[in-house]
Each structure stands twice: as C-alpha cells, then as structure tokens.
Motif scaffolding. Structure first.
Motif, PDB file in Angstrom:
ATOM      1  N   MET A 213     -47.483  -9.500  13.426  1.00 44.22           N
ATOM      2  CA  MET A 213     -46.678  -9.366  12.094  1.00 44.22           C
ATOM      3  C   MET A 213     -47.309  -8.616  11.009  1.00 44.22           C
ATOM      4  O   MET A 213     -46.735  -7.840  10.013  1.00 44.22           O
ATOM      5  CB  MET A 213     -46.456 -10.872  11.709  1.00 44.22           C
ATOM      6  N   GLU A 214     -48.716  -8.663  10.966  1.00 41.55           N
ATOM      7  CA  GLU A 214     -49.535  -8.217   9.797  1.00 41.55           C
ATOM      8  C   GLU A 214     -49.377  -6.693  10.133  1.00 41.55           C
ATOM      9  O   GLU A 214     -49.318  -5.746   9.125  1.00 41.55           O
ATOM     10  CB  GLU A 214     -51.088  -8.534   9.832  1.00 41.55           C
ATOM     11  N   TRP A 215     -49.542  -6.108  11.219  1.00 45.89           N
ATOM     12  CA  TRP A 215     -49.258  -4.733  11.776  1.00 45.89           C
ATOM     13  C   TRP A 215     -47.884  -4.199  11.117  1.00 45.89           C
ATOM     14  O   TRP A 215     -47.950  -3.267  10.713  1.00 45.89           O
ATOM     15  CB  TRP A 215     -49.612  -4.260  13.235  1.00 45.89           C
ATOM     16  N   ILE A 216     -46.830  -5.091  11.409  1.00 49.41           N
ATOM     17  CA  ILE A 216     -45.559  -4.461  11.106  1.00 49.41           C
ATOM     18  C   ILE A 216     -45.513  -4.474   9.488  1.00 49.41           C
ATOM     19  O   ILE A 216     -44.863  -3.597   9.061  1.00 49.41           O
ATOM     20  CB  ILE A 216     -44.327  -5.699  11.352  1.00 49.41           C
ATOM     21  N   GLN A 217     -45.898  -5.534   8.787  1.00 53.86           N
ATOM     22  CA  GLN A 217     -46.352  -5.333   7.195  1.00 53.86           C
ATOM     23  C   GLN A 217     -47.036  -4.119   6.864  1.00 53.86           C
ATOM     24  O   GLN A 217     -46.403  -3.524   5.957  1.00 53.86           O
ATOM     25  CB  GLN A 217     -46.822  -6.827   6.600  1.00 53.86           C
TER      26      GLN A 217
ATOM     27  N   VAL B 258     -47.108  -1.421   8.535  1.00 50.67           N
ATOM     28  CA  VAL B 258     -46.489  -0.066   8.642  1.00 50.67           C
ATOM     29  C   VAL B 258     -45.354  -0.081   7.432  1.00 50.67           C
ATOM     30  O   VAL B 258     -45.115   0.976   7.120  1.00 50.67           O
ATOM     31  CB  VAL B 258     -45.803  -0.455  10.116  1.00 50.67           C
ATOM     32  N   ARG B 259     -44.562  -1.187   7.190  1.00 53.66           N
ATOM     33  CA  ARG B 259     -43.795  -1.091   6.090  1.00 53.66           C
ATOM     34  C   ARG B 259     -44.230  -0.682   4.879  1.00 53.66           C
ATOM     35  O   ARG B 259     -43.494   0.056   4.021  1.00 53.66           O
ATOM     36  CB  ARG B 259     -42.997  -2.536   5.841  1.00 53.66           C
ATOM     37  N   ILE B 260     -45.373  -1.073   4.519  1.00 46.86           N
ATOM     38  CA  ILE B 260     -46.296  -0.519   3.276  1.00 46.86           C
ATOM     39  C   ILE B 260     -46.345   0.794   3.158  1.00 46.86           C
ATOM     40  O   ILE B 260     -46.260   1.434   2.517  1.00 46.86           O
ATOM     41  CB  ILE B 260     -47.347  -1.627   2.971  1.00 46.86           C
ATOM     42  N   LEU B 261     -46.828   1.176   4.403  1.00 45.29           N
ATOM     43  CA  LEU B 261     -47.234   2.576   4.610  1.00 45.29           C
ATOM     44  C   LEU B 261     -45.979   3.326   4.533  1.00 45.29           C
ATOM     45  O   LEU B 261     -46.033   4.543   3.834  1.00 45.29           O
ATOM     46  CB  LEU B 261     -48.143   2.790   5.882  1.00 45.29           C
ATOM     47  N   SER B 262     -44.850   3.060   4.996  1.00 43.53           N
ATOM     48  CA  SER B 262     -43.766   3.907   5.057  1.00 43.53           C
ATOM     49  C   SER B 262     -42.943   4.163   3.566  1.00 43.53           C
ATOM     50  O   SER B 262     -42.426   4.984   3.486  1.00 43.53           O
ATOM     51  CB  SER B 262     -42.714   3.137   6.133  1.00 43.53           C
ATOM     52  N   ASP B 263     -43.520   3.011   2.999  1.00 45.48           N
ATOM     53  CA  ASP B 263     -43.016   3.055   1.436  1.00 45.48           C
ATOM     54  C   ASP B 263     -43.779   4.127   0.595  1.00 45.48           C
ATOM     55  O   ASP B 263     -43.277   4.248  -0.510  1.00 45.48           O
ATOM     56  CB  ASP B 263     -42.854   1.757   0.837  1.00 45.48           C
ATOM     57  N   LEU B 264     -44.804   4.656   1.148  1.00 43.74           N
ATOM     58  CA  LEU B 264     -45.495   5.288   0.279  1.00 43.74           C
ATOM     59  C   LEU B 264     -45.110   6.910   0.157  1.00 43.74           C
ATOM     60  O   LEU B 264     -44.502   7.279   1.188  1.00 43.74           O
ATOM     61  CB  LEU B 264     -47.042   5.615   0.879  1.00 43.74           C
TER      62      LEU B 264
END
Length: 174
Positions: A161-165, A167-173
C-alpha cells in the motif's frame, strides 16, 4: 477465565510486562477500546516529545496519524488472520490488544537523554514487536506460526500500500 477489570494503568503495566492475561482481558472487554485508543495517543505524544522537533502541531498531527495507523494495522491483521488462518476474533478484539501492545512506546520519552537515544529506540522496537506478536496471537486466538505468518503477510500488504502511494506521488510529479 474469571472476569477481572483492571484500571488503565494496571493494564498498561501488564502489557509492558507482556502479561497474557491482561491481553486476554482487554480482548474481551468491549469497554477497553477507549482505553486502547488512550494508550495509542499517549505513545504518539511520548514519541512526539521524544522527537522534540515536532512542536505542538506536529505532535497533534502525529497523534492522529498514530490512531489511523493503529486502526488500519488492526484491520489488515484481522483480515489476514481471520480469512487465511482461521482466527476466531472480531476486529474490535484485535484493535484493543494491539492498542495496549503499544505501551512500551512510552519509553520513547527517554530519547531526550542523548546517551539513551539509540538504545531506547532499539529497546522499544523489539519490546513493541514482542508485545504486538502477543496481541495478534491472543486477539485472533491462533498459534505462534499462524501469528508469525499473519504479521509477515500484513506487513507485506502495508508495504505494498505504501509503495502504491509512492508511485502515485511520483507519477504526479512533472
């Protein structure tokens, strides 16, 4: 087991000493959920004070995060232990035992003493891990091996779950 009602402080002392009877008591006492939440908040505040750089706002935010983490961790352990390993408990029972398992975290206040910083952190991590193991085992009414696998799988779920979070944060950069 005869019904014994210990005070919050007595239960916390019992949890610190890894007293299985205390974990069983809080597991079966539906009124102990508030006490367990109090323990989680006390440990979060002790951790915030021990970190000394958080300030009042940071400690408050950290405390809310600690409550959320406690609820989520208990839920994941409950689903894994109940569905995969045949635990015989409710989510509330596990929530209460895991709340009291955090009691050793009160020692984090001692990290304010520079020479004690690292030893206290190691001690609290190990002590809390043992208390957490007992809490999951007693809360789910399963054996040691099933408890170990419940914790390993639940940790994997949290990590995922933390990894998915992330990935989401990095994909928004940009």
């Amino acid at each position: 087991m005869p019904e014994t009602r210990h005070s919050l402080v007595e239960r916390m002392i019992g949890a610190m000493f890894l007293n299985i009877d205390v974990f069983e008591e809080v597991e079966h006492d539906r009124n102990a959920t508030g006490q367990a939440a109090t323990v989680v908040l006390m440990v979060a505040v002790a951790s915030g004070i021990g970190a000394s750089g958080l300030g009042l706002y940071g400690t408050m935010v950290s405390s809310m995060g600690a409550l959320i983490d406690w609820v989520v961790w208990a839920g994941i352990c409950y689903v894994v232990g109940d569905q995969l390993f045949g635990g015989k408990a409710t989510w509330g029972e596990l929530l209460r035992t895991l709340g009291f398992a955090q009691t050793p975290g009160l020692l984090l206040l001692l990290v304010l003493v520079p020479i004690l910083h690292d030893p206290v952190i190691v001690l609290v991590l190990l002590w809390s891990a043992v208390a957490g193991f007992i809490a999951v085992r007693q809360g789910l009414d399963i054996g040691n091996v099933k408890t170990l696998f419940t914790i390993i799988l639940a940790t994997g779920v949290v990590g995922f779950m933390e990894w998915i979070q992330q990935v989401r944060i990095l994909s928004d950069l940009p």
